[in-house]
Structures are given as structure tokens and as C-alpha cells.
Write a protein that holds these residues in place. Structure first.
Motif, PDB file in Angstrom:
ATOM      1  N   ILE A 419      54.094   1.398 148.344  1.00  0.00           N
ATOM      2  CA  ILE A 419      55.299   0.321 148.269  1.00  0.00           C
ATOM      3  C   ILE A 419      54.391  -0.987 148.508  1.00  0.00           C
ATOM      4  N   VAL A 423      53.571  -4.278 145.724  1.00  0.00           N
ATOM      5  CA  VAL A 423      53.973  -5.782 145.998  1.00  0.00           C
ATOM      6  C   VAL A 423      53.192  -6.721 145.043  1.00  0.00           C
ATOM      7  N   VAL A 426      54.181  -7.740 141.685  1.00  0.00           N
ATOM      8  CA  VAL A 426      55.400  -8.777 141.439  1.00  0.00           C
ATOM      9  C   VAL A 426      54.922 -10.202 141.694  1.00  0.00           C
ATOM     10  N   ILE A 427      53.940 -10.601 142.742  1.00  0.00           N
ATOM     11  CA  ILE A 427      53.399 -11.881 142.736  1.00  0.00           C
ATOM     12  C   ILE A 427      52.566 -12.325 141.369  1.00  0.00           C
ATOM     13  N   LEU A 428      51.874 -11.246 140.894  1.00  0.00           N
ATOM     14  CA  LEU A 428      51.103 -11.316 139.696  1.00  0.00           C
ATOM     15  C   LEU A 428      51.693 -11.764 138.661  1.00  0.00           C
TER      16      LEU A 428
ATOM     17  N   ILE B 179      54.389 -20.354 143.637  1.00  0.00           N
ATOM     18  CA  ILE B 179      53.514 -18.936 143.949  1.00  0.00           C
ATOM     19  C   ILE B 179      53.527 -19.019 145.404  1.00  0.00           C
ATOM     20  N   ARG B 182      56.600 -17.617 146.750  1.00  0.00           N
ATOM     21  CA  ARG B 182      56.931 -16.196 146.271  1.00  0.00           C
ATOM     22  C   ARG B 182      56.045 -15.242 146.902  1.00  0.00           C
ATOM     23  N   ILE B 183      54.880 -15.689 147.449  1.00  0.00           N
ATOM     24  CA  ILE B 183      54.322 -14.431 148.378  1.00  0.00           C
ATOM     25  C   ILE B 183      55.174 -14.263 149.659  1.00  0.00           C
ATOM     26  N   LEU B 186      58.153 -12.103 148.712  1.00  0.00           N
ATOM     27  CA  LEU B 186      57.766 -10.752 148.216  1.00  0.00           C
ATOM     28  C   LEU B 186      58.095 -10.077 149.518  1.00  0.00           C
ATOM     29  N   ILE B 190      60.710  -7.155 150.257  1.00  0.00           N
ATOM     30  CA  ILE B 190      60.530  -5.760 150.719  1.00  0.00           C
ATOM     31  C   ILE B 190      61.507  -5.729 151.971  1.00  0.00           C
ATOM     32  N   ASN B 617      41.267 -13.790 143.122  1.00  0.00           N
ATOM     33  CA  ASN B 617      42.065 -13.478 142.227  1.00  0.00           C
ATOM     34  C   ASN B 617      41.845 -13.369 140.846  1.00  0.00           C
TER      35      ASN B 617
END
Lengths: 507, 709
Positions: A419, A423, A426-428, B179, B182-183, B186, B190, B617
């Protein structure tokens, strides 16, 4: 009486209708007429398929709208079709996408219009056939039949490297099918029939399950495509004409996951449990890897193609979470991916028709002169990054909560690490989709001159609006879509878990 | 239990602005008044409803009706239904009124501020959408609904930061904001999914069944994860990650200062008063979960400890950066980050009431400051660098007066300003915290720096000589002055700077209203009459002046008074006495150049992230692309080549070996055929000859046969 007859013939009409319409086209000369005829046929079939949903009995996991005719009695091969909660939405998705594909090809295809439209119609026959077939031989015929028009679509109307892409697509998927054929023959020898319902829930020996699962897996994994069998996909997508890309993404990729649901899980439940950790890892790798690779693309079609790899990773993850939320989530992801990615390919097609390029830098700042286009692209990009309120959010939420309940229920296959690894994907998605959207809508400081571009016309709006409606509909009220799955998914889970429990006790 | 009309129809509050957004999206670009009127009208009605809801909440305060929920089914999941709903309780009611009131004032202000923008209608459409999502978030009774609104709020923030998308910096800031938050989201997601798996519901309150109701919490507290952390703590920390992203806490604070690229009303509404406070609100909302301790344990809740520390560190960290900034909006942005840290600290050490009180007061005075800054920018012809302002108190008296009120509230000038009371409350709670005294010290330090940088800014902007005329010298000069990381002014093409002027009444009126609340709100939560606190906690309150003189309270009040005046005095001593000229270096820079540069460059956090995460990245994306192109593709190509190679070998084999045998056979066959064909050359005489010969032979054979028998 009327109801009965509709129920009995509907699937055959959907399967044979396009083929018959294609035959009629041999006698039509004018190109315009050809287009209108195909549009009318696909639209009519779409409308005709709607009652499937409304007459579908939600209470039973059995196949419905069944029709069985003897075909080759010597080998007990039948023409048997029917749908259940797993295939119903996929059939409807196909009939929805077809008219949109015709619309997308309206201007794009200027040469050999008749042949193109015939290819599309043959595709429709084969695709619906795959989802409806209840006989393995019939299934395999449709499965293979699908390859030919698709390869032609890419090979004749494709881009500069069309022959290469077409061959690669054909041979790659074909070599997968060989394993499928082997599995089918093996199953026939074991069961003595080709009937799919008969084979589900059989308790085959563990060895046998192992091998047929493996054979199915290779075939379906290529079709999905799962990492690392995905390399045919970008090539095919990049070269295919818009309609080809849309069909490829919306429908063809679903065949792999459909195969898992229809064959692997119910026929080889023991092997399913055995392979689950492995497949879950592959799914997570696909999600993360697909996301990263999408981030590195400048070709719009490649970007969307790699995002497909990532999204289908969610679908396989959900399937092999092996619980209700996971499976329903996976099936919803399949539908959502069909809608959203199909729409994104249509959007890329719209760009290509105007710029004759799929390069992100070339398309920078288009949104400034095309606000309606920017709106559509924005909503679909948001949907692709699973923004709450859009369809993908529900699907991915279900898949994730399926994964979590698998952990909590003590399923050894789903570990917490999995899991955690899921994660970043989803950010990607947010990163690559926003990058694309921002480039398209705003661009940089020095954009190419787009002042001569015109905004979307009626035809283009007409082909995007239905998808937009579904993006929001599923996102805000998913019940009508998940409702049809419940009975079949529960039945499937029974088939998958029962032998496993027995196995655990025996052990 | 009879439910009130307001509680049952609470959904109207977010839906009204949503309708306004939808309608103005359909309006044509030139229907400016229509869009603005619609947005303001819907907000005004929402405000009325919110006030009604507030009145209801006050009426039922302390009774069992103080929390009224309405839940409904959304879709079926697994074996149950996913349900959503809304809740009316003191927390919601207070937040609703604040959002509606500040929102309405900022809407009105925007009419003046955005008057010359060509996308006026779109601006109000986005603002309404934002207000709708924010209000939806406030009334949500389901973590899922909360999350959905939370994301929509983030989206509108993205759209509004990038509103002037023709500026590359604005577009980049928008993406960065989306972004980065959004981190955090996430981890939040969860946490949500995990909570759903554990508790089986995402409703906060559901007649004893919700995940914040006591039975569910008791069930959660008994479970331990594999890492040795209690499950609710792990979930709470994951949820807190979402708040860290949205509220700009360390280490995800980087997006908020950049978000100042958006129009100033947006900064005031979204990035000061409401959206960034949503993270604090989230923590307050799920506070029962955050405060949960393992069954049988007597130590403090681990999640709250983390929250307190993150808050305290952020408060000092951001305040220190603000000291060295020169962009008027960025100073306020770092101040916001710092104040949000204070709120988190308050939640961590004191509880819901402490954090929420500061949230409410801060919303008013920070909105006031931002709108004042907007008025200054407007009056100075889009100038944002405080070093080029100066002396504005003469030109903009109303703005000056209101700004001064906001500044004093933020600095914590005692008695008359709300900021003093709410910050004091936090420091008091931190002082009394049993775990550690450090957050208190950090808080005091943060308060000192707050007073200092606000005074510095005031001196730059409103005192001294007006330096506005000095600007717009050649580009080279501007280049040398402009600091890296600080964007160009919003419209740099202004050629002939006119006198700074006061803004229109449309903009100054909201300032005055906000200033009024900035002063009065504080009296609702003094130690003598802690009405806000008891309202939130459902207790009754009475005026008790003696509350002020309790030893702990008085001590902290004295400390914060001293700190505030020290900061202000220091600031005035350094910057006020001798106003800086444009070319001069900062006073602090002369003294500690290295430290000052470090602060001015924001501790290089952006650069570090650029080098590490962004770089990694990008590198990894390239690597994946490469991998795909060469390794996987290569493997496929290799197999293809192998197949072709085998084909070639087969062909050679076929032609040279297999075929040779076949050819040889054929050749021998054809040779023999050729020989045979000589017999068939079509000459009749020859045939006859052969025929004759054959006849002879046949006859001979027959005779031989007969003779033998």
C-alpha cells in the motif's frame, strides 16, 4: 412476449448487427453516406443495448439474455452468449464508445473511408462477442478476430511507423493468444466441453490449475498490458488513428482484466491465491513505473498511453485484492479508464487534427484560444488524476479500501509495504496530468501562435459531452453502476475463496 | 428529538454559492455585474443562513441538541453503504459564520480590486466555487465528504493562484501548490481508507455509530499496528499529514508563499482566512481521534504531541523568514504560515477551543492585513516591494488606520486587540503543557519575531518618505535591486508613477468592517469571560473578572505583553527612526549578512527540494523512460531479432540443406524425365519403330512363355 423476444435476441443482434451493416456498406458509394450510415448503425446499436441495463436482473449472478445454439456438435462447440454483472457494463461501454469513434474519424479519415468504417464495425462485432461469449471456442474466435481489424486500423490509417506498430501489436498479442489456446484445449480435455459456465467452480487439481493459470496469465497480462509486457501499447497508441487509440484504450485493454475475472479467478482459484502476491507487486510496479514514464513524455499520446499502464495497474490490483470492495473497484476502474482515457485520446485527436503534431510543446497554450476545449481537457485530466467528484476517485477509493480490508482481514498476500508503494502513483498522476493540462491550457511564456485555431465544433462537443456526463455521473452517484456488479461479484468471490478455504483446511 | 429547520437545511449554505458559480460560468464575459451580483448575493444569503445556524447552535448550547446530524446514503460498498451527511454543532456554526462573513467582505472588496480585469466574471465564478466547497467542508459530517470538498477547495486554489496565468511564475506557483498539498492529501487519503477499514464508517457522528462517537473510539484504542503504534494514532497522524499540506506546516509550507502570485483578494480569502485554516479545522474536527490514547495508558496522546511540535517549530521557522522578506504579500504569507503554526500548537497543547479561537481571530485580522496590502498595492500602482513604498499614511489614511489595527492585533498588543487574547490563550496552554516547556519558549520567540517583522513592514510601508517616485529607473537598476525568488510586480509596464492614492470606498469599507471585528472579537474569549471556549465545549459561562488575576494567566499575559512591546520597539528602533533608502542594505543585513541571506532565501528549502525531490523525480522519470525505451523495448526487440535470426538461419538451412536434397531428387527426377522424354519426340516413324520393336519383343516373350509352359 415482446420482452421475451428482446431478451433472447439482443446479444445476437449486437454481435451480428455491425457485421451485417458492414456488408451493406459494400453497396454504398458516397463517402458522406458511408459515414452517416456507420454513425447511424453504431448509434442505433447503442440505443438498442440500453434496455440490457434496465432489464438486467440484479438479484442473480447467472448469465442473462442467454442464447444457445449448437455449432459443431461433434466437439460440443456451441454458439452460446450471455452477460452477467461482470460483462454487462463492458458491453455497454463498447456500444457507447463506438459512435464516438465514428465521430472522431469524421474528418480525420479521408482515404479508404469504406474500409475504415468496415474495420470499425467488425471491431464492434468482435469486441461485443468477446464480452458475451459463453463458449471457449467462440470466445477465442472473437478474441483473435479482434486483432485483424485493429492491426489494419493501425497499419493502413496510422502514423509514420504504422507497419512496425501494427506488426508489433499483432504479433505480441498473438503470441499471448497461443497460450490461451493451449489452456483452452487443456480445459476441453479435462472437462469434455467448451462451455464457460460449466468450467467455473470446477475443482481442478492444483497442478493443473497452476499451469492453466500461468497460460491464462501470460495471455491476459499482455492484453492488459501489465508491466513488463506493456511495450506494444505506446507504439500502437502513437501510430494508431484516433478511433483506433480510443478503442484500444477503452475496450481492448479491458479484455485482459475481463479475462482474469472470467477465467483465472473462477477456474483456478488455488493458483490465484498462489500467484496473488506476485501479481499485486506487478500491479504496483505498473502504477509507479507507468506514472514515472508518463511524466517523462513529451508526446501526448505516449503520455496518455503510459497513464493507461498505471490505471490498469489499479484494476489488476483491485482484482487480486480478492474482496468485494477491491473487485468492484477494479471493475469500476475498468469502466472509468474506458471513459476517461478514451476521452483523453479524443482530446489528443482534436489537438492532432488542428496542429498535425502530438508534441506537448507544439500544443502549449491552446487553451487560451480554445476555452471550451480547455474546459473539457481540464475535466478529463482531473478525472484521470482521480480527483474527488469524478469517476476515477470512486474507483481508486474502492480499490484502496479493498487493499486495506485485505490487510486488515489478515490476507498474507497484501502487505502494508504494498500500500505504501502504491501511494506515489497517485501523486504521480497529479504531476503528469497537471503538467499536461497546464501546458495545454496556459503554456509557457513563448507559446506557438495558435490564434488561427478554432474552438471545438458541434461534432467535437457532441463526442465529448457523453463522456463528460459519465465522468461526473459515476463520480457523484456511482450506485447505478456498482449495483449491477454486486451479485456476480459475490458469486465470483465464493468461487474463488471456497477451494482456498478447503485447501487451507486440508493443509 | 426534533430537528431544527436550520439544521435540516444546512446544505443550502454550500449549495447557494455553487449555484452562483454554475450560473456565472454560463454567463457571457461582458456580464460582469451579473456574475459579481450573483456571487455576492448568494454569499449574503449564505451568511444569513449561517447566522441562523449559529443562533440555533447558541440556543442549544450544552443540551443534547447541540449536535444535530443529517446523514444519507451515497453508494454501496462491500457489505455496507457509504454514507455522507452534514452536522450542525458549535464548531461548524462558528466556522460557518466566519467563512461567510469574511467571504462576503472579500467578494465586495474584489469588485473594486478586480474592476479592470478582463476575466472578471470568471474570477467570481471561481470564488463562488471556492466558497461553496469551503462551506461544504465545514458542514461535512463524513470524512469522505470532507475530503471531496477539501480537494475541490485545493482545485479552486489552483485555479485562482494561476488566475493570471500569463505570468509564468503564477502558473508555476499554482502547480506547486496543487502538487505539494496533494502529497499531504495522499497520506490523508490513506488515513481515510484505513479508518474506514477499521471503523467501518466515515461518518463523524451517527447516533453513537460514527467514527468520532465514543464506542467506535473505544474500539479503535485497543488495536496496535505492527510498528508498535496504536492504530488511531497512526490514522490520526496520516490525517494530520493532510492538514500539514493544506495549512502550510513544516515541511510542506513551501507552496503558500508562492501562492501569493494570485490576485490579492484570493490571498486574503483562500491563503489567509479560510482554506489554509481548513487544516486546523480538520484537526479540530477529528480532535477526539487525535486525542485518543491507548487503552490503559496515561501518557498524552502521541498525535497531539506531534501536532504541538510541528506547530511550534513552524511558528518560529516561518516568523524568522518573514523578518527578511521585502515583498509585502510574502511577509504576510510567512506570517500566515507562522500563525497557522500557532494554531496547531494551540490544538496540540490546549485543545479545540484554544486553536479555533485563534483561527477565528486570525481569519479576521489576516484578511484585514491582506486586503490592506491589496489596497496599498492598488494605490501604489501594482508595486509590491516594501522598500519602494514609504510614507503612505498621508496618502492612504483609511488603509493606514485599518492596517495598523490589523498589525497590532497580529503583534499581540494587549487588551484592545483580538490577536492578543487568542495568542495569549495558546501561550497559556503551552505554558501549562506537561510534556515539555520548549513549545512555550518557541511560541514566545515566535511572538517576538511577529511583532518585530510587522513593525518593520509598517515602517517601510507607511512611515518615512515616499520612495515610490524613485522606482522604475532603468532595468539594470531594477535587476540589481530585485531579489532572487521575488517575482516582478504584477503589471511592470507602469511607466510614470503617479502619486499613491487611497482606494475606492468599495475596498476601504470592508477594511473598516474587518477592523471592527478585529477589535471586538477578542473580548469573546478573554480569561475573564471565555465565551468562545465554553461555547465550543458546550459549557455555560459567566463573567468572572477574577479569572484574569490567576497567577499562571497573569504571568503569561505579562510575558506576552512585554514580548509584543519589545518586538515593536525593536522594530521601530531599527527601521522607524531612520527610514531606509532604496539602495541601502537592510539594517540586519549590515550586522549579520550571512544570517540575513539565509533568512531571505528562506533557509534554502526551495532549493533543497528542487535539488532533491524535484530533481530525483525528473531523473527517475527519465530513467523510467530510458528503461522503457531500451530495456523492455530492447528485450522485445531482441526477441524479435532472435526470431528473425532464427528465421534467417532456417531459411539458409532450408535452402542449403533441406532443399538441396529435395532439389537433388528433383534434378535427378528431371534428368531421368529428360531421358524418358526422348521417347516422346513426336516422330511417327520412330514411334512405329518402337512400336514394332515392342511388338517383336512382346511376341518373343509370349512365345517364350508358351514354350516354357
Amino acid at each position: 412476449m415482446m420482452n421475451l423476444s428482446y431478451n433472447q435476441i439482443v446479444l445476437s443482434v449486437l454481435i451480428c448487427g455491425p457485421l451485417a451493416a458492414a456488408a451493406v456498406m459494400c453497396f454504398i458509394k458516397r463517402e458522406d453516406l458511408l459515414r452517416w450510415w456507420t454513425l447511424a448503425v453504431t448509434f442505433a446499436l447503442g440505443v438498442f443495448s440500453l434496455p440490457l441495463y434496465f432489464r438486467f436482473d440484479l438479484a442473480t449472478p447467472d448469465f442473462q439474455f442467454k442464447e444457445t445454439l449448437s455449432w459443431i456438435p461433434a466437439f460440443k462447440i456451441q454458439y452460446a452468449v450471455g452477460v452477467d454483472g461482470i460483462s454487462l457494463l463492458l458491453v455497454l461501454l463498447t456500444t457507447l464508445m463506438m459512435p464516438l469513434c465514428v465521430l472522431a474519424s469524421w474528418r480525420y479519415i479521408q482515404t479508404r473511408v469504406r474500409e475504415f468504417m468496415i474495420c470499425l464495425l467488425v471491431m464492434e462485432t468482435a469486441m461485443i462477442g468477446v464480452f458475451c461469449a459463453l463458449d471457449l471456442i467462440l470466445f477465442f474466435c472473437f478474441w483473435e478476430a479482434m486483432l485483424i481489424p485493429m492491426a489494419l486500423l493501425i497499419g493502413i490509417w496510422g502514423g509514420p511507423r504504422k507497419i512496425y506498430a501494427s506488426l508489433k501489436f499483432f504479433i505480441y498479442t498473438m503470441s499471448g493468444s497461443v497460450f490461451l489456446l493451449v489452456a483452452i484445449v487443456a480445459l476441453y480435455l479435462k472437462v469434455g466441453s467448451f462451455s464457460i459456465p460449466e468450467m467455473m467452480g470446477q475443482s481442478f487439481s492444483h497442478d493443473f490449475q497452476f499451469w492453466i493459470f500461468l497460460a491464462f496469465f501470460i495471455s491476459f497480462a499482455i492484453k492488459v498490458p501489465m508491466f513488463p509486457f506493456h511495450t506494444w501499447l505506446p507504439a500502437a497508441h502513437v501510430e494508431a488513428p484516433t478511433a483506433g487509440s480510443v478503442l484500444l484504450a477503452s475496450v481492448l485493454l479491458k479484455m485482459g482484466t475481463y479475462g482474469f475475472l472470467r477465467f483465472s479467478l473462477p477456474m483456478a482459484p488455488y493458483a490465484t491465491q498462489l500467484f496473488t502476491p506476485f501479481i499485486l507487486w506487478l500491479s504496483v510496479v505498473a502504477i509507479v513505473y507507468g506514472g514515472f514514464t508518463a511524466l517523462g513524455q513529451t508526446d501526448l499520446k505516449k503520455l496518455v498511453a503510459y497513464s493507461s499502464v498505471a490505471h490498469m495497474g489499479f484494476a489488476t490490483f483491485g482484482i487480486f485484492a480478492l474482496n468485494k470492495a477491491g473487485l468492484e473497484g477494479a471493475m469500476l476502474v475498468m469502466i472509468n479508464h474506458g471513459i476517461t482515457t478514451g476521452a483523453l485520446f479524443l482530446v489528443v485527436g482534436i489537438i492532432y487534427e488542428r496542429l498535425h503534431s502530438r508534441d506537448l510543446a507544439q500544443a502549449a497554450g491552446m487553451g487560451k484560444v480554445m476555452p471550451i476545449f480547455a474546459l473539457f481537457a481540464g475535466v478529463f485530466a482531473l478525472s484521470s488524476l482521480a480527483f474527488p467528484g469524478t469517476n476515477s476517485f470512486i474507483g481508486e477509493f474502492l480499490v484502496m479500501s479493498g487493499g486495506f480490508s485485505a490487510i486488515l482481514s489478515g490476507s498474507a498476500a497484501v502487505s502494508q509495504i504494498l500500500i505504501v508503494c502504491l501511494v506515489p502513483g497517485v501523486i504521480l498522476a497529479a504531476a503528469y496530468m497537471l503538467r499536461m493540462l497546464q501546458k495545454l491550457a496556459y503554456g509557457g511564456t513563448r507559446n506557438p501562435d495558435h490564434s488561427l485555431l478554432r474552438d471545438l465544433g458541434f461534432r467535437e462537443v457532441a463526442m465529448l459531452v457523453p463522456l463528460l456526463v459519465f465522468v461526473l455521473w459515476i463520480g457523484l452517484n456511482p450506485s447505478p453502476f456498482t449495483r449491477v456488479m454486486h451479485a456476480s461479484v459475490e458469486h465470483l468471490l465464493e468461487q474463488t475463496h471456497q477451494p482456498a478455504a478447503a485447501y487451507a483446511i486440508a493443509k | 428529538m426534533m430537528m431544527d429547520w436550520t439544521a435540516r437545511n444546512l446544505w443550502l449554505i454550500p449549495v447557494l454559492p455553487l449555484l452562483a458559480a454554475g450560473l456565472s460560468a454560463l454567463a457571457r464575459r461582458r456580464h460582469r455585474r451579473f456574475s459579481a451580483g450573483l456571487a455576492i448575493g448568494s454569499m449574503a444569503v449564505a451568511l444569513l443562513l449561517a447566522c441562523a445556524a449559529f443562533a440555533t447552535a447558541v440556543r442549544h448550547s450544552g443540551t443534547e441538541l447541540s449536535r444535530q446530524v443529517v446523514n444519507f446514503r451515497w453508494f454501496e460498498l462491500g457489505d455496507g453503504w457509504v454514507r455522507l451527511g452534514w452536522v450542525l454543532d458549535p464548531l461548524t456554526a462558528m466556522m460557518l459564520v466566519m467563512v461567510c462573513l469574511v467571504g462576503l467582505l472579500i467578494f465586495i472588496y474584489s469588485v473594486g480590486y478586480m474592476a479592470h480585469d478582463e476575466n472578471f466574471g470568471r474570477f467570481f465564478c471561481f470564488l463562488s466555487l471556492f466558497a461553496s466547497a469551503m462551506l461544504g467542508l465545514v458542514i461535512a459530517n463524513s470524512l469522505l465528504l470532507f475530503f471531496i470538498c477539501w480537494e475541490v477547495v485545493g482545485l479552486t486554489s489552483y485555479l485562482l493562484i494561476g488566475f493570471w496565468y500569463h505570468k509564468p511564475s503564477a502558473a508555476a506557483a499554482a502547480k506547486k501548490a496543487f502538487i505539494t498539498t496533494r502529497i499531504g492529501d495522499l497520506a490523508f487519503l490513506i488515513g481515510i481508507v484505513w479508518l474506514y477499514g477499521q471503523a467501518g464508517t466515515l461518518l463523524f457522528y451517527d447516533a453513537g455509530q460514527g467514527c468520532l462517537d465514543k464506542p467506535a473510539l473505544a474500539g479503535l484504542a485497543t488495536q496496535i499496528t505492527s510498528l508498535g503504534v496504536v492504530v488511531p494514532t497512526a490514522i490520526a497522524l496520516l490525517i494530520f499529514c493532510g492538514a500539514v499540506g493544506k495549512s502550510g506546516q513544516l515541511p510542506l509550507h513551501v507552496w503558500l508563499p508562492d501562492a501569493m502570485e494570485g490576485p490579492t483578494p484570493v490571498s486574503a480569502l483562500i491563503h489567509a482566512a479560510t482554506m489554509v485554516a481548513a487544516g486546523v479545522f480538520l484537526v479540530a474536527r477529528v480532535y477526539p481521534l487525535m486525542a485518543l490514547t491507548p487503552a490503559g495508558s496515561h501518557s498524552g496522546a502521541a498525535a497531539l504531541v506531534v501536532i504541538a511540535w510541528v506547530g511550534a517549530l513552524t511558528a518560529v521557522f516561518a516568523a524568522s523568514i518573514a523578518v527578511a522578506q521585502t515583498d509585502i504579500k510574502r511577509i504576510l504569507a510567512y506570517s500566515t504560515v507562522s500563525q497557522l503554526g500557532f494554531m496547531m500548537l494551540g490544538l496540540g497543547v490546549g485543545g479545540v477551543a484554544v486553536g479555533m479561537f485563534h483561527l477565528i481571530t486570525h481569519a479576521f485580522f489576516k484578511a484585514l492585513l491582506f486586503m490592506g496590502a491589496g489596497s496599498v498595492i492598488h494605490g501604489c500602482h501594482e508595486e509590491q516591494d516594501v522598500r519602494r513604498m514609504g510614507g503612505l499614511r498621508k496618502f492612504m489614511p483609511v488603509t493606514f488606520a485599518t492596517y495598523a489595527i490589523g498589525m497590532m492585533a497580529l503583534s499581540g498588543v494587549p487588551i484592545f486587540f483580538s490577536g492578543f487574547w487568542s495568542k495569549d490563550e495558546i501561550l497559556h496552554a503551552a505554558h501549562a503543557w506537561s510534556m515539555s516547556r520548549w513549545p512555550f519558549y518557541l511560541g514566545v520567540l515566535g511572538a517576538l519575531m511577529t511583532a518585530f517583522y510587522m513593525t518593520r513592514q509598517m515602517c517601510f510601508v507607511f512611515f518615512g518618505k515616499c520612495r515610490l517616485a524613485l522606482r522604475q529607473t532603468p532595468a539594470s537598476e531594477q535587476g540589481s535591486v530585485a531579489l532572487p525568488g521575488i517575482p516582478a510586480p504584477e503589471h511592470p509596464q507602469v511607466e510614470h508613477p503617479a502619486e499613491p492614492h487611497e482606494s475606492p470606498a468599495l475596498m476601504t469599507m470592508p477594511l473598516a468592517v474587518l477592523a471592527f471585528f478585529t477589535v471586538t472579537l477578542g473580548f469573546l474569549g478573554t480569561p475573564a469571560w471565555p465565551w468562545v471556549q465554553s461555547f465550543l465545549e458546550g459549557e455555560h459561562t459567566a463573567l468572572n473578572v477574577a479569572g484574569l488575576w490567576r497567577p499562571g494567566v497573569l504571568l503569561v499575559m505579562l510575558i506576552s505583553t512585554v514580548v509584543a512591546f519589545t518586538g515593536i520597539g525593536l522594530g521601530y528602533w531599527l527601521y522607524g527612526r531612520d527610514p531606509l533608502d532604496l539602495q541601502q542594505t537592510d539594517v540586519l543585513e549590515r550586522r549579520w549578512p550571512n544570517l540575513f541571506t539565509l533568512l531571505r532565501r528562506k533557509y534554502y528549502v526551495d532549493e533543497i527540494y528542487e535539488w532533491t525531490f524535484v530533481g530525483l523525480n525528473a531523473w527517475w522519470a527519465t530513467a523510467c523512460d530510458w528503461l522503457d525505451r531500451w530495456v523492455w523495448e530492447g528485450a522485445v526487440e531482441l526477441i524479435a531479432a532472435l526470431v528473425v535470426g532464427i528465421g534467417w538461419v532456417d531459411r539458409v538451412l532450408d535452402e542449403q540443406v533441406v532443399n538441396r536434397w529435395f532439389d537433388e531428387t528433383c534434378r535427378s527426377l528431371s534428368t531421368s524425365g529428360g531421358l524418358l522424354s526422348r521417347f516422346q519426340d513426336g516422330r511417327v516413324q520412330k514411334y512405329l519403330r518402337v512400336l514394332g520393336l515392342a511388338l517383336v519383343v512382346l511376341v518373343l516373350l509370349l512365345i517364350w512363355g508358351c514354350r516354357a509352359s
